[in-house]
Scaffold this motif. Structure first.
Motif, PDB file in Angstrom:
ATOM      1  N   TYR A   1      51.185  30.068  35.735  1.00 50.88           N
ATOM      2  CA  TYR A   1      49.894  29.719  36.409  1.00 50.88           C
ATOM      3  C   TYR A   1      49.580  31.172  37.113  1.00 50.88           C
ATOM      4  O   TYR A   1      50.198  31.467  38.136  1.00 50.88           O
ATOM      5  N   LEU A   2      48.744  31.514  36.764  1.00 49.85           N
ATOM      6  CA  LEU A   2      47.958  32.977  37.505  1.00 49.85           C
ATOM      7  C   LEU A   2      47.188  32.337  38.529  1.00 49.85           C
ATOM      8  O   LEU A   2      45.922  32.195  38.083  1.00 49.85           O
ATOM      9  N   SER A   3      47.360  32.115  39.723  1.00 47.19           N
ATOM     10  CA  SER A   3      46.652  31.504  40.626  1.00 47.19           C
ATOM     11  C   SER A   3      45.469  32.520  41.128  1.00 47.19           C
ATOM     12  O   SER A   3      45.516  33.761  41.270  1.00 47.19           O
ATOM     13  N   PRO A   4      44.260  32.045  41.329  1.00 47.38           N
ATOM     14  CA  PRO A   4      43.178  32.750  41.777  1.00 47.38           C
ATOM     15  C   PRO A   4      43.296  33.225  43.067  1.00 47.38           C
ATOM     16  O   PRO A   4      42.503  34.250  43.452  1.00 47.38           O
ATOM     17  N   VAL A   5      44.228  32.821  43.845  1.00 51.72           N
ATOM     18  CA  VAL A   5      44.561  33.186  45.302  1.00 51.72           C
ATOM     19  C   VAL A   5      45.244  34.361  45.362  1.00 51.72           C
ATOM     20  O   VAL A   5      44.996  35.213  46.045  1.00 51.72           O
ATOM     21  N   ALA A   6      45.877  34.640  44.325  1.00 49.40           N
ATOM     22  CA  ALA A   6      46.700  36.117  43.930  1.00 49.40           C
ATOM     23  C   ALA A   6      45.633  37.013  43.829  1.00 49.40           C
ATOM     24  O   ALA A   6      46.020  38.167  44.220  1.00 49.40           O
ATOM     25  N   SER A   7      44.705  37.097  42.959  1.00 45.61           N
ATOM     26  CA  SER A   7      43.593  37.991  42.745  1.00 45.61           C
ATOM     27  C   SER A   7      42.429  37.311  42.335  1.00 45.61           C
ATOM     28  O   SER A   7      42.520  36.433  41.715  1.00 45.61           O
ATOM     29  N   SER A   8      41.148  38.167  42.399  1.00 53.54           N
ATOM     30  CA  SER A   8      40.052  37.740  41.883  1.00 53.54           C
ATOM     31  C   SER A   8      39.994  38.059  40.393  1.00 53.54           C
ATOM     32  O   SER A   8      39.092  37.324  39.710  1.00 53.54           O
ATOM     33  N   LYS A   9      41.026  38.794  39.787  1.00 52.86           N
ATOM     34  CA  LYS A   9      41.084  38.665  38.386  1.00 52.86           C
ATOM     35  C   LYS A   9      41.186  37.601  37.615  1.00 52.86           C
ATOM     36  O   LYS A   9      40.961  37.425  36.609  1.00 52.86           O
ATOM     37  N   PHE A  10      41.803  36.816  38.166  1.00 52.39           N
ATOM     38  CA  PHE A  10      42.207  35.257  37.823  1.00 52.39           C
ATOM     39  C   PHE A  10      41.532  33.933  38.087  1.00 52.39           C
ATOM     40  O   PHE A  10      41.101  34.217  39.486  1.00 52.39           O
ATOM     41  N   THR A  11      41.138  33.173  36.997  1.00 53.85           N
ATOM     42  CA  THR A  11      40.393  32.124  37.554  1.00 53.85           C
ATOM     43  C   THR A  11      41.226  30.859  37.632  1.00 53.85           C
ATOM     44  O   THR A  11      40.779  29.890  38.006  1.00 53.85           O
TER      45      THR A  11
ATOM     46  N   LEU B   1      51.837  32.835  40.042  1.00 55.00           N
ATOM     47  CA  LEU B   1      51.665  34.124  40.837  1.00 55.00           C
ATOM     48  C   LEU B   1      51.090  33.892  42.062  1.00 55.00           C
ATOM     49  O   LEU B   1      49.897  33.298  42.120  1.00 55.00           O
ATOM     50  N   LEU B   2      51.545  34.203  43.151  1.00 57.60           N
ATOM     51  CA  LEU B   2      51.174  34.041  44.487  1.00 57.60           C
ATOM     52  C   LEU B   2      50.331  35.291  45.138  1.00 57.60           C
ATOM     53  O   LEU B   2      49.265  35.337  45.766  1.00 57.60           O
ATOM     54  N   ASP B   3      50.895  36.407  44.661  1.00 57.29           N
ATOM     55  CA  ASP B   3      50.165  37.733  45.249  1.00 57.29           C
ATOM     56  C   ASP B   3      50.263  38.811  43.912  1.00 57.29           C
ATOM     57  O   ASP B   3      51.261  38.930  43.184  1.00 57.29           O
ATOM     58  N   PHE B   4      49.263  39.282  43.840  1.00 63.43           N
ATOM     59  CA  PHE B   4      49.014  40.158  42.368  1.00 63.43           C
ATOM     60  C   PHE B   4      49.100  41.835  43.149  1.00 63.43           C
ATOM     61  O   PHE B   4      48.037  42.074  43.590  1.00 63.43           O
ATOM     62  N   ALA B   5      50.023  42.545  42.540  1.00 66.32           N
ATOM     63  CA  ALA B   5      50.037  43.960  42.874  1.00 66.32           C
ATOM     64  C   ALA B   5      50.737  44.635  41.856  1.00 66.32           C
ATOM     65  O   ALA B   5      51.069  45.772  42.003  1.00 66.32           O
ATOM     66  N   GLY B   6      50.618  44.129  40.498  1.00 65.36           N
ATOM     67  CA  GLY B   6      50.980  44.733  39.360  1.00 65.36           C
ATOM     68  C   GLY B   6      52.228  44.353  38.693  1.00 65.36           C
ATOM     69  O   GLY B   6      53.187  43.885  39.426  1.00 65.36           O
ATOM     70  N   ASN B   7      52.543  44.473  37.568  1.00 62.31           N
ATOM     71  CA  ASN B   7      53.565  44.133  36.807  1.00 62.31           C
ATOM     72  C   ASN B   7      54.050  42.693  36.910  1.00 62.31           C
ATOM     73  O   ASN B   7      55.354  42.542  37.336  1.00 62.31           O
ATOM     74  N   VAL B   8      53.361  41.648  36.653  1.00 57.46           N
ATOM     75  CA  VAL B   8      53.451  40.365  36.521  1.00 57.46           C
ATOM     76  C   VAL B   8      54.721  39.929  35.655  1.00 57.46           C
ATOM     77  O   VAL B   8      55.485  39.042  35.833  1.00 57.46           O
TER      78      VAL B   8
END
Length: 354
Positions: free
Chosen positions: A65-75, A121-128
């Motif tokens: 689950y790629l949370s939208p909270v982690a980044s605006s890139k994810f819905t 994913l809680l915070d996104f800064a690359g290399n998921v």
């Protein structure tokens, strides 16, 4: 910056960002911080019927689950990238048989334990990809499954208060190493800024035995055999370092539990029975269940199989539906012990699937 031989965060081309691993109060909860990328992994178990082609084995499922909270890139909806990460984890962990699924069999052909690994994913800064793989392997290594004893048609399951849960049989420890390419530059563990400008990447999963488990090529980059060989060597070296850190983190988490005289987290019994063995007792659709109070054993009959639990009954509503606390696991229970008996209908229990 990359053309000048530099990386935005000052790392060398072959350097990973700092990796921090922490654990929750429950077995199988692991949080991994790779630089500023934060991933939470949670392992849960449920009783289900085995697939006909593998009657002696449980199953392993992954959900990313790629949370939208982690980044605006994810819905928050399933995307192509979440499918890529899920499939990569399945190829790396499930299809290389990291977990001995035969140890999850309860009754051959009838009941097994299915494991589910939820990656958030809680915070996104690359290399998921790498963060998710490290989190999944750490959570599986940390998880403890309920034990069980089969006596004829009766299965006895006990809480962690009576016997310590059993760790999974993890046969090897594969870790992915993602390497990005920008021109002729090699970028191990690309961060968010580097991912936006790199030409492509390769994720190579190797284990501590220097075996290549899976290779995934992303983007439009073309790799020569010499470059693939070099990337595999880098991945193998990084796997040794990361697996050693995972092992150290697991030992550090287990040490205070053993020092306190228990091999289990203190908060585990309040949440996880319905999560790990979801709804193994059902309401009699025609007759109200008879529940005898003041004891710690519960019986539930599903068709020809009786499952007994040792646990505390937290609440019982007016319909006789109770909620249990604790992870069920097996110990030998004296036949003379007082028990609560749940008389279910003759319908077979419907176990949740994944």
């Amino acid at each position: 910056v990359l053309k000048e031989g530099l990386r935005p965060d000052g790392r060398g081309g072959y350097d990973y960002r700092d990796i921090k691993i922490s654990f929750g109060p429950q077995w199988g909860h692991a949080e991994v911080l790779l630089g500023k990328t934060r991933v939470l992994a949670r392992v849960s178990a449920a009783v289900a019927q085995p697939i006909p082609s593998r009657p002696l084995e449980g199953a392993l499922f992954f959900n990313v689950y790629l949370s939208p909270v982690a980044s605006s890139k994810f819905t928050g909806a399933r995307s192509d990238f979440s499918t890529v990460v899920t499939r990569l984890l399945e190829r790396t962990i499930k299809e290389t048989r990291v977990v001995d699924t035969e140890c999850l069999c309860i009754v051959a052909g009838e009941k097994v334990l299915n494991l589910r690994v939820d990656i958030t994913l809680l915070d996104f800064a690359g290399n998921v990809i790498d963060a998710s793989c490290i989190a999944a392997m750490t959570a599986l290594s940390h998880f403890r499954r309920p034990d069980f004893i089969v006596n004829g048609e009766e299965i006895t399951v006990f809480s962690d208060k009576d016997r310590d849960p059993i760790p999974l049989s993890v046969l090897h420890l594969p870790i992915t190493c993602t390497i990005g390419f920008s021109g002729e530059r090699i970028l191990v563990d690309p961060n968010e800024e580097e991912e936006t400008v790199m030409d492509g990447y390769v994720s190579i999963a190797t284990n501590t035995h220097h075996e290549i488990c899976y290779i995934y090529l992303g983007g439009g980059v073309t790799l020569t055999p010499a470059l693939v060989s070099k990337c595999c060597e880098i991945s193998s070296l990084k796997t040794q370092e990361i697996s050693a850190q995972i092992t150290k983190s697991l030992d550090l988490d287990l040490a205070p539990r053993r020092k306190a005289g228990t091999d289990r987290p203190a908060a585990i019994s309040s949440l996880t029975l319905q999560e790990k063995l979801d709804k193994l007792y059902v309401e009699d659709r025609t007759n109200r269940r008879d529940i005898q109070a003041h004891d710690e054993i519960e019986n539930a009959t599903f068709g020809s199989i009786t499952i007994r639990y040792i646990d505390d009954m937290d609440t019982v509503d007016e319909n006789g539906i109770g909620s249990l606390s604790g992870i069920p696991e097996v110990v030998q229970v004296p036949d003379t012990a007082p028990n609560k008996t749940i008389n279910t209908s003759q319908e077979e229990e419907s176990f949740p699937g994944f």
